[in-house]
Design an enzyme around this catalytic site. Structure first.
Site, PDB file in Angstrom:
ATOM      1  N   GLU A  34      41.654  49.734 -14.712  1.00 27.52           N
ATOM      2  CA  GLU A  34      41.458  50.308 -16.261  1.00 27.52           C
ATOM      3  C   GLU A  34      40.520  49.321 -17.049  1.00 27.52           C
ATOM      4  O   GLU A  34      41.109  48.967 -18.241  1.00 27.52           O
ATOM      5  CB  GLU A  34      42.624  50.571 -16.820  1.00 27.52           C
ATOM      6  CG  GLU A  34      43.488  51.789 -16.245  1.00 27.52           C
ATOM      7  CD  GLU A  34      44.483  52.312 -16.985  1.00 27.52           C
ATOM      8  OE1 GLU A  34      44.676  53.490 -17.436  1.00 27.52           O
ATOM      9  OE2 GLU A  34      45.361  51.348 -17.643  1.00 27.52           O
ATOM     10  N   VAL A  35      39.524  48.937 -16.628  1.00 24.59           N
ATOM     11  CA  VAL A  35      38.524  48.172 -17.304  1.00 24.59           C
ATOM     12  C   VAL A  35      37.491  49.189 -17.887  1.00 24.59           C
ATOM     13  O   VAL A  35      36.782  49.770 -16.930  1.00 24.59           O
ATOM     14  CB  VAL A  35      37.957  47.103 -16.544  1.00 24.59           C
ATOM     15  CG1 VAL A  35      36.915  45.855 -17.150  1.00 24.59           C
ATOM     16  CG2 VAL A  35      39.033  46.254 -15.847  1.00 24.59           C
TER      17      VAL A  35
END
Lengths: 546, 684
Positions: free
Chosen positions: B375-376
């Site tokens: 989840e960047v």
């Protein structure tokens, strides 16, 4: 009020400590909530729940030796109840692994705990002296090492003292030691009410013994002292009754039962934590499950409640149950229920109807007849009968004067009951029914058992109060988070002096701290601030702000 | 699959027992559907035996045997003398003989089973992935050939023996009628081993701090379902509760000074010190004051180590999910207003990661280490998704330009550099699937790919030779409360993988208990009973659940859930679509699960879709400081939809001949705050 008798004033040790502590005290206050709050905000918090009736504290921070040694004195000092409790609290106070490593050469301020118990009488009953004094004397010019002393008249007072001590201590992650903040302390404490109860219901859902023990253990953290065990109801009959061995055929399954040994074990487990167990056999309504083993108890197979008032067998059986239970439950009060009786089955079943006619009774008369006859059985076994308020509301003048009236329907019953000389237990369902999930903690907290009762002698007839964890929607999976933290709010109302709740912000902060203390001890207490009870937290955050 | 090697077949004792038991067996069956039905049948009559998870192979009979509450333990083999075995025996003795009636003196009673022999071949107590967890359990009945019955557990490792004890405890039940413990359907011969070597549960102590006592309760309950890896997601953007001696300011990122773990606390969790006599059991088990006092002094004087066979895999999630690190070291933030991901441009960032991992190496002996990498966040996917919209990405970080790196390159650079640090410490790196989705060819070949976003990743990963852990969020994310047990149960880690050698690369799976809405008050009932459904999928042969004969599985699962509550674990009711909810909470009564469950309405699916929209595969660095928790994702998604609507509105106005764009200054600035600048594409 029924406050326990005050301390033996002759006790020299106490007098000496009092003198000593007076010299050391830097701050002296009564129930100083402002100050307590202030301490909470700075680096040395001490939140005690429920708040003691009187205390003074200082501004020293003392380190506590993880190998704290116990010295006991007094006639009751040698009690195993005391030494086992000491070991329990030692595990709680020194829970952190870092403290279990060898740590030679460190000097601690507090190395010794003295517990002085005056009486060796270990009988646990309503009105047992639960008071205690707790003194934490600091190191200073007058004494080389600090001391912790608990003095109590009974072992049960000493247990409360240990609980309070455990709440004065906390683990300092910076230095990896246990610290006791705001010393020196002098606490003089006793409960406001002698009856501080929690009802659990094992008929709507069976609660495994392990779960019941978890509940009992957590009650002792909030200084509650009566487990009202609503064992049986219309849904299931989980308890073994040796005289009538078919009764527990009314259990949900053959695994969801309690043997008499299980029940004795629960009573014993509770006693070691200063908690009485009051059993309930709810008659004549709420008893359908009895007929699974003995269908004769039903008015008819299609109309199964209340118990058949017309048969002597019904009363023989109640007598048998109570005689068997007398061997298990030594507590002086016994709950006979008597609530929510719908007499339609009596008037619609021919043989009962006939019996009513023969005895020239209305259904309401028969209800009274049943309750009074059950009371007689309990009294003959030397029990004080407790009945739900409907009995008092229906026939106040006929009730045995020993009866303790258990309020639940709403406000105003205890005032009427005590005015007539009855004793009363307060459980107003609008505030103290824990299965009502829409009652937030403030309502629980600010409910007042002595509401509308001004006469001091009448106030004394209110034994206390009880929060009720009815089991229709609470089972082993959620009973603890439905009980906590709201039961703690009631626990402070029942333990602490009335004035102690006057500052809302402080109470919330302390309650949040107590809720986190419960979780640290493995009790799954729900977040405090959710409007609905037992709901999960709404988002990430600290335990202390939820 | 990676099934452990089977126990030494030459062993004479076992052979003798086998021979012996063959002559006694009345029913002999292999694992098939008939067996399940029979098990079900057995459940309905008077002698139930429900084993969860179901053993690989077993035969049973129709005898009912009584078990002596003073069951004696005999051990043999190189590992028989292990304290792990004797302590596990004591634990299970307390569980099996919990009832007070059994603690009373019972002279003169004859029991069928008075002796348990545990034979452990190896004295190697190292707990690692792939340790031999297999065991054989034999319950021989009393008959003409032998005067007394015997119970024998044989295992190659002590951890196999612990599993054998768990199974034994599930064969026994207290009979309230006779007040004895009975073992039903004897004789038994069970040959068991796990289907997958990695059977995990994730705990998240950053979104909510979980007290040590609660973590221990979770670990203990895991052993009841034969799960073997606790994936400890210690740190996230919300809080940093763990002590790191090399960088002592890090745990300033804890919520409060009380919500922390010292390194000793962490070690204790890994080693799982169990008090020999548990606080609650101590008094309950007051057989004799001597024994109590004896054990009590043991607690205070010697700390007893009790390994119960559960590995702890730590996670340090980089470079996203790390905002809390900067509380102690603000240099780790790209800027004080933009705090995530960790600053890729500073060597200090990597020195610090190296310090954390070195400190953690001393605590966590498990061979795998999780480096996160998920989840960047970015708006990049929107660019692909909305081709009609011209999107200008506004960036405040320009340092990347010096290294000719795109944000995506920098993400790769960060992950690979962190991998190198872990590998240099002799750890096998585990990364969430985004790393594999973004740069599969650059990942270190040792990498274990941890699936979560959806189906189809493990097949791709194993096809490329990577190992994989299955955690498809549609089924195995326990914080998704709308996933009922059936969905958890019938999920298959090997889905779409047919090649046997590729199947072996799937280490197993993991259920994930993310902590946004689960804290000490509800974590156990959110985990159980659904984690048990996954545990059987991971332990038992796939056929055992292949018939959708859900009554049987349901019955066994309900029994197991009650077993958990008996052992003090607050497991939630099985039969509701929404976990941790109660039959009569009003808002749920109309959606209560009764089989009439509508899949399309699952909020989980919608959230997954939105997550894919906002935080997709193959992303670049997040420039916009967007949070990646579900709530933020939803907020961002709704903002994006609003942007679309505004855009459409704008275009409609333009199309209808009005000259000026309808996007007011305020709306424009709202959009540019999200890093999106919209302009109409000219009509032609």
């Amino acid at each position: 009020m029924n406050s326990p008798s005050s301390f033996n004033p002759d006790s020299l040790l106490l007098a000496a400590f009092l003198l000593l502590s007076q010299l050391l005290l830097t701050t002296s206050r009564n129930i100083g909530l402002h100050q307590l709050n202030y301490h909470g905000a700075d680096d040395s918090p001490t939140y005690i729940w429920p708040l003691p009736s009187q205390y003074t504290s200082g501004n020293q921070t003392l380190t506590v030796n993880p190998n704290l040694t116990l010295f006991t004195s007094g006639n009751g000092g040698g009690s195993r109840i005391v030494s086992e409790a000491f070991d329990r609290y030692k595990r709680i106070i020194f829970e952190h692994a870092s403290l279990k490593l060898p740590s030679s050469g460190i000097d601690y301020d507090l190395n010794k705990l003295t517990i002085l118990v005056h009486s060796d009488d270990e009988e646990l009953q309503l009105g047992v002296d639960e008071s205690y004094n707790l003194l934490v004397a600091a190191r200073d010019a007058h004494s080389v090492i600090g001391e912790v002393t608990i003095e109590a008249n009974s072992v049960y007072g000493a247990l409360h003292g240990l609980e309070t001590l455990s709440q004065l201590c906390s683990f300092d992650y910076g230095t990896k030691t246990v610290k006791l903040y705001n010393a020196p302390w002098y606490i003089q404490d006793k409960p406001r009410f002698e009856y501080r109860g929690l009802l659990i219901d094992t008929s709507r859902h069976y609660l495994p013994i392990e779960i019941m023990k978890q509940v009992i253990e957590s009650m002792s953290y909030a200084k509650l002292n009566v487990l009202h065990w609503h064992i049986i109801d219309e849904q299931s009959f989980p308890l073994e009754v040796p005289s009538f061995p078919k009764l527990w055929k009314g259990a949900y399954t053959k695994w969801e039962r309690y043997t008499i040994d299980d029940a004795s074990e629960i009573v014993d487990f509770a006693k070691k934590r200063g908690i009485n167990v009051m059993a309930e056999v709810d008659v004549p309504g709420h008893a359908e499950s009895w007929g699974t083993g003995y269908p004769d108890l039903w008015p008819s197979s299609s109309c199964r409640e209340p118990l058949d008032v017309s048969k002597n067998f019904t009363f023989d059986l109640i007598s048998g149950i109570l005689s068997d239970m007398k061997k298990i439950f030594p507590f002086g009060l016994f709950h006979l229920g008597g609530d929510e009786v719908n007499t339609d089955c009596w008037t619609s079943t021919p043989h009962v109807q006939q019996w009513l006619q023969d005895h020239n009774m209305t259904a309401k008369d028969a209800y009274k007849y049943f309750v009074l006859r059950a009371q007689e059985i309990a009294i003959s076994l030397n029990w004080t009968p407790v009945n739900w308020e409907e009995t008092f509301n229906s026939f106040p003048t006929s009730l045995n004067p020993k009866t303790v009236v258990h309020n639940w329907l709403g406000a105003g019953v205890c005032p009427k009951a005590v005015a007539k000389g009855f004793r009363c237990i307060y459980s107003n369902q609008g505030f103290w029914y824990l299965d009502h999930l829409d009652v937030p903690w403030e309502l629980v907290y600010y409910a007042e058992p002595l509401e509308y009762i001004t006469d001091a002698s009448q106030q004394k007839l209110v034994l206390g109060g009880e929060v009720c964890m009815w089991g229709e929607t609470a089972d082993a999976s959620d009973v603890q988070q439905t009980i906590w933290p709201r039961a703690a709010a009631a626990a402070e109302r029942l333990w602490s002096a009335q004035e102690s709740g006057s500052l809302r912000t402080t109470v919330l902060e302390r309650l949040e701290y107590f809720r986190c203390l419960l979780t640290r001890r493995g009790v799954p207490a729900a977040p405090v601030r959710n409007f609905y009870a037992r709901r999960p937290p709404i988002g990430p955050g600290s335990c202390y702000r939820q | 699959m990676n099934s452990p090697s089977s126990p030494n077949t030459n062993y004479l004792l076992l052979a003798a027992f086998l021979l012996f038991s063959q002559s006694v067996l009345t029913v002999s069956r292999n694992l098939d559907l008939k067996l399940l039905r029979q098990l079900n049948h057995v459940g309905k009559d008077d002698s139930p035996t429900y084993i969860w998870p179901l053993p690989l192979q077993y035969t049973s009979g129709n005898q009912t045997l009584t078990v002596n509450p003073n069951l004696a333990l005999f051990t043999s083999g190189n590992g028989g003398g292990s304290r792990i075995v004797s302590q596990a025996f004591e634990r299970y003795k307390r569980i099996i003989f919990e009832h007070a009636s059994l603690k009373l003196p019972t002279a003169g009673v004859d029991y069928d089973l008075s002796k348990l022999t545990i034979l452990v071949h190896s004295d190697d107590e190292e707990l690692q992935l792939g340790v031999d967890e297999s065991y054989n359990l034999l319950v021989a009945a009393s008959n003409a050939h032998s005067v007394i019955g015997e119970i024998t557990i044989e295992a190659n490792s002590v951890y196999g023996a612990v599993h054998g004890l768990e199974t034994l405890s599930q064969l026994c039940a207290f009979d309230y009628g006779t007040k004895t413990v009975k073992l039903y359907n004897a004789p038994w011969y069970i040959q068991d081993k796990p289907r997958f070597e990695y059977r995990g549960l994730l705990l998240d102590t950053s979104r909510h701090y979980l007290p040590i006592e609660i973590i221990k309760q979770v670990i203990e309950s895991m052993s009841f379902a034969k799960l073997n890896v606790l994936h400890w997601h210690i740190i996230d953007e919300e809080s940093f509760p763990l002590e790191v001696p090399s960088f002592p300011n890090l745990w300033k990122g804890a919520y409060t000074k009380w919500e922390r773990y010292t390194i000793d606390d962490a070690s204790e969790i890994v080693e799982m010190h169990f008090k020999l006599f548990h606080i609650k059991s101590a008094e309950a088990f007051s057989l004799s004051s001597y024994e109590y006092e004896c054990s009590n002094s043991v607690i205070t004087k010697i700390q007893l180590l009790q390994k119960i066979g559960i590995n702890v895999m730590a996670e340090v999630d980089v470079p996203g999910h790390a905002e809390s690190w900067g509380t102690g070291y603000p240099d780790l933030w790209p800027s004080s207003s933009c705090r995530e991901p960790l600053d890729v441009s500073k060597n200090f960032t990597f020195d610090l990661i190296s310090g954390i991992l070195s400190d953690m190496k001393k605590i966590f002996p498990f061979g795998l280490f999780h480096l996160g990498g998920d989840e960047v966040n970015t708006g990049q996917y929107l660019l692909d998704f909305l081709p009609v919209v011209l999107i200008t990405v506004t960036t405040s970080i320009c340092r990347l330009q010096d290294h000719s790196m795109s944000a995506k390159d920098a993400y790769k650079y960060f992950v690979l550099r962190a991998q190198e640090i872990a590998i240099s410490l002799n750890w096998t790196p585990v990364n969430w699937e985004e790393t594999f989705n973004s740069f599969p060819t650059s990942l270190n070949p040792k990498t274990v790919v941890h699936n979560w976003l959806g189906a189809g990743v493990c097949p791709k990963a194993v096809a490329k030779g990577f190992r994989c852990i299955y955690s498809n969020q549609g089924f195995w994310y326990l914080d998704h409360l709308d996933v009922p047990w059936e969905s958890v149960y019938y999920t298959e880690p090997l889905e779409d993988i047919t090649d046997a050698s590729q199947q072996k690369l799937v280490l197993g799976g993991e259920v994930c208990m993310w902590g946004e809405t689960a804290d000490a008050s509800d974590v156990q009932q959110t985990i159980w009973p659904r984690a048990a459904a996954a545990a059987e999928r991971l332990w038992s042969a796939p056929e055992s659940g292949s018939s959708r004969n859900s009554t049987t599985v349901l019955q066994r699962l309900e029994y197991f859930r009650c077993l958990l509550t008996r052992r003090g674990v607050p497991a939630a009711p099985v039969g509701y679509a929404f976990s941790i909810t109660n039959a009569s909470e009003h808002y749920l009564t109309d959606v209560k699960f009764e089989g009439a469950y509508v899949e399309e309405e699952k909020p989980t699916y919608k959230i997954v879709t939105l997550q894919k929209l906002v935080s997709p595969y193959g992303n670049v660095f997040q420039f916009f400081c967007l949070k990646t928790d579900t709530a933020s994702v939803l907020l961002e998604a709704s903002a994006s939809i609003q942007a679309l609507q505004d855009q459409i509105e704008d275009m409609l106005h333009t199309l209808s001949g009005k000259q000026t764009t309808m996007l007011t200054g305020e709306k424009r600035s709202n959009l540019s705050k999200q890093g999106i600048v919209l302009s109409t594409i000219s009509r032609s």
